[in-house]
Scaffold this active site. Structure first.
Site, PDB file in Angstrom:
ATOM      1  N   ALA A   1       0.838  -1.198   0.000  1.00  0.00           N
ATOM      2  CA  ALA A   1       0.000   0.000   0.000  1.00  0.00           C
ATOM      3  C   ALA A   1       0.865   1.236   0.000  1.00  0.00           C
ATOM      4  O   ALA A   1       2.005   1.226   0.476  1.00  0.00           O
ATOM      5  CB  ALA A   1      -0.917   0.013   1.225  1.00  0.00           C
ATOM      6  N   CYS A   2       0.330   2.313  -0.567  1.00  0.00           N
ATOM      7  CA  CYS A   2       0.918   3.630  -0.373  1.00  0.00           C
ATOM      8  C   CYS A   2      -0.084   4.406   0.483  1.00  0.00           C
ATOM      9  O   CYS A   2      -0.889   3.815   1.192  1.00  0.00           O
ATOM     10  CB  CYS A   2       1.216   4.318  -1.703  1.00  0.00           C
ATOM     11  SG  CYS A   2      -0.236   4.664  -2.702  1.00  0.00           S
ATOM     12  N   ILE A   3      -0.089   5.710   0.411  1.00  0.00           N
ATOM     13  CA  ILE A   3      -0.933   6.498   1.306  1.00  0.00           C
ATOM     14  C   ILE A   3      -2.416   6.225   1.091  1.00  0.00           C
ATOM     15  O   ILE A   3      -3.192   6.124   2.028  1.00  0.00           O
ATOM     16  CB  ILE A   3      -0.640   8.003   1.126  1.00  0.00           C
ATOM     17  CG1 ILE A   3       0.769   8.307   1.638  1.00  0.00           C
ATOM     18  CG2 ILE A   3      -1.640   8.858   1.894  1.00  0.00           C
ATOM     19  CD1 ILE A   3       1.207   9.714   1.433  1.00  0.00           C
TER      20      ILE A   3
END
Length: 484
Positions: free
Chosen positions: A429-431
């Site tokens: 995941a990123c933000i």
């Protein structure tokens, strides 16, 4: 993994070091609020905070090396981060001007200027990528019993240091060419002034669907091509004194985003709500209010953008054009504010006392105008072309937020919709996005993902899938990993 998928992986990893910037913005922002005139010269507390923030900003290249190596490693292990640091130190030491002069046997004044800029985010990213690949390849290698202590993860920094010697000699030949090209690109945009800033902002939005806007941002926001807009802005008076920043100019690649994030996109949300069918308005309101609030307060816009990005791409192109126009106007008028995370209310307040923030309040006025523009244009286009924005679908139910507040249960539901644990190759995941690699993407039901609360889905290549969740993305990813 195809090239696009690999670039996606790098883009995701870039968010690890970028996530440190808000800490610098908060520290320096509070410092400027405490001492708005002396910028630390009139208050020991302000000086303490500003210098603490500057320590982060000044170390961004090494943070990129460590963060990217960690973010791209297969199991997010600290040994990968250490290898990134080792690689960066080897390269920047061997390619420092003094070392280059000694190795080549030339006078110091004949060393190409590129080597004076070897400690930059581009080199940091390169070292991080190489270190991560070496970690993924060698972290499970077992050596002979006599050398068993250096097996596995302990081997990676050693291998990295050797490989980086080779990389350094290659860069000794090609870095001046690469650096010259990056500088030329940056200078060509800078020479276009406000028009160049607007062009950058337009492509910044267009690249969001595939997540490659981070690569573009690194050219303008950091010291890849000599622009370094965010660190120079956050540096405040010290950047001005060092000749790195110009009042009314530094921040031009940031300021125009505030009217879009804080006002324009909420105007689009209102237009989508008013355009929804009567029976769907309540459900659409819950989605649009949450997304608009996130955009206004924090500058996180993906949950809102993905609500119309694919169902009505013409609206997204209009959004990109309006973003370019906003950045162009703010730059032309020298209405400047900056950010450490994104162009939301929090960053605007924190940057308002920065000596490089000029007429920042006019961005609020501009924002009100763009609220009206977004609302009027989106409403007219949606109705004119009968676009199937949320709440206007013919047969498909309007996605609603998942009812459960238990993150573990929500993660379990996402796993089920994605085909179960056996169908997931990687989870990350990123933000705002789950970034997944699947064995069989065809079994994923997009409607069920949206019913769980996903704002959108992006397909890349044959196996890669991104699920837009907003700030919950990293939490859900962690829970999904724990359930495996």
């Amino acid at each position: 993994m195809n090239i696009l998928g690999y670039l996606q992986k790098i883009g995701r990893a870039l968010m690890v070091p970028v996530a440190v910037l808000p800490a610098a913005a908060i520290l320096m922002g509070i410092g400027y609020w405490i001492d708005p005139n002396g910028w630390g010269g009139g208050s020991p507390v302000a000086a303490f905070l500003i210098k603490a923030g500057a320590a982060i900003i000044d170390s961004m290249p090494v943070l990129f090396a460590v963060g990217v190596a960690y973010g791209m490693s297969k199991d997010k292990d600290g040994s990968a981060a250490l290898a990134g640091l080792v690689g960066f130190l080897v390269v920047t030491t061997l390619l420092s001007p003094g070392a280059v002069a000694q190795i080549k046997g030339i006078p110091a004044d004949q060393v190409p200027a590129a080597f004076a800029k070897i400690s930059n985010q581009f080199v940091g990213i390169l070292c991080g990528v190489i270190a991560a690949e070496l970690y993924n390849r060698f972290s499970s290698v077992e050596l002979h019993k006599a050398l068993a202590f250096f097996s596995g993860r302990r081997l990676v920094p050693i291998v990295t240091s050797v490989v980086m010697i080779v990389v350094s000699f290659i860069l000794m030949a090609v870095w001046p060419v690469i650096y010259g090209g990056l500088v030329h690109f940056g200078e060509s945009i800078v020479s276009m002034g406000s028009t160049g800033a607007g062009i950058y902002a337009f492509f910044n939005r267009l690249l969001i669907p595939v997540g490659l806007h981070h690569a573009l941002n690194s050219v303008f926001w950091f010291d890849v091509a000599g622009i370094n807009d965010i660190p120079n802005f956050l540096g405040g008076q010290s950047s001005i004194d060092a000749g790195k920043a110009v009042v009314g100019v530094t921040g031009m690649y940031q300021a125009g985003f505030f009217p879009i994030m804080m006002f324009g996109l909420p105007g689009a949300a209102l237009a989508i709500y008013h355009s929804a069918k009567k029976e769907n308005k309540e459900k659409v309101a819950s989605i649009m209010i949450a997304a608009a609030f996130a955009a206004f307060f924090t500058g996180v816009t993906e949950p809102l953008e993905f609500s119309f990005m694919f169902v009505a791409p013409v609206l997204y192109v209009i959004h990109a054009l309006l973003t370019g126009l906003s950045v162009f106007i703010a730059s032309s008028m020298h209405w400047i504010a900056g950010f450490g995370f994104s162009a939301g209310l929090v960053d605007m307040v924190l940057s308002s006392r920065n000596p490089l923030a000029t007429q920042w309040y006019m961005l609020l006025v501009q924002g009100l105008v763009f609220f009206g523009l977004y609302y009027a244009i989106f409403r007219a286009v949606i109705v004119k072309f009968n676009l199937k924005t949320p709440g206007r679908e013919d047969d498909e139910a309007v996605p609603v937020q998942a009812q459960t507040t238990d993150r573990t249960e929500l993660a379990r539901q996402y796993l089920e919709v994605l085909g179960g644990q056996d169908n997931l190759v990687t989870i990350d995941a990123c933000i705002t996005r789950l970034r997944l690699t699947l064995k069989d993407r065809s079994i994923v039901d997009e409607r069920k993902l949206k019913a769980l609360g996903a704002a959108g889905v992006v397909k890349l290549g044959e196996q890669n899938l991104q699920v837009i969740l907003g700030p919950l993305a990293e939490i859900i990813a962690g829970e999904m990993k724990a359930l495996r």
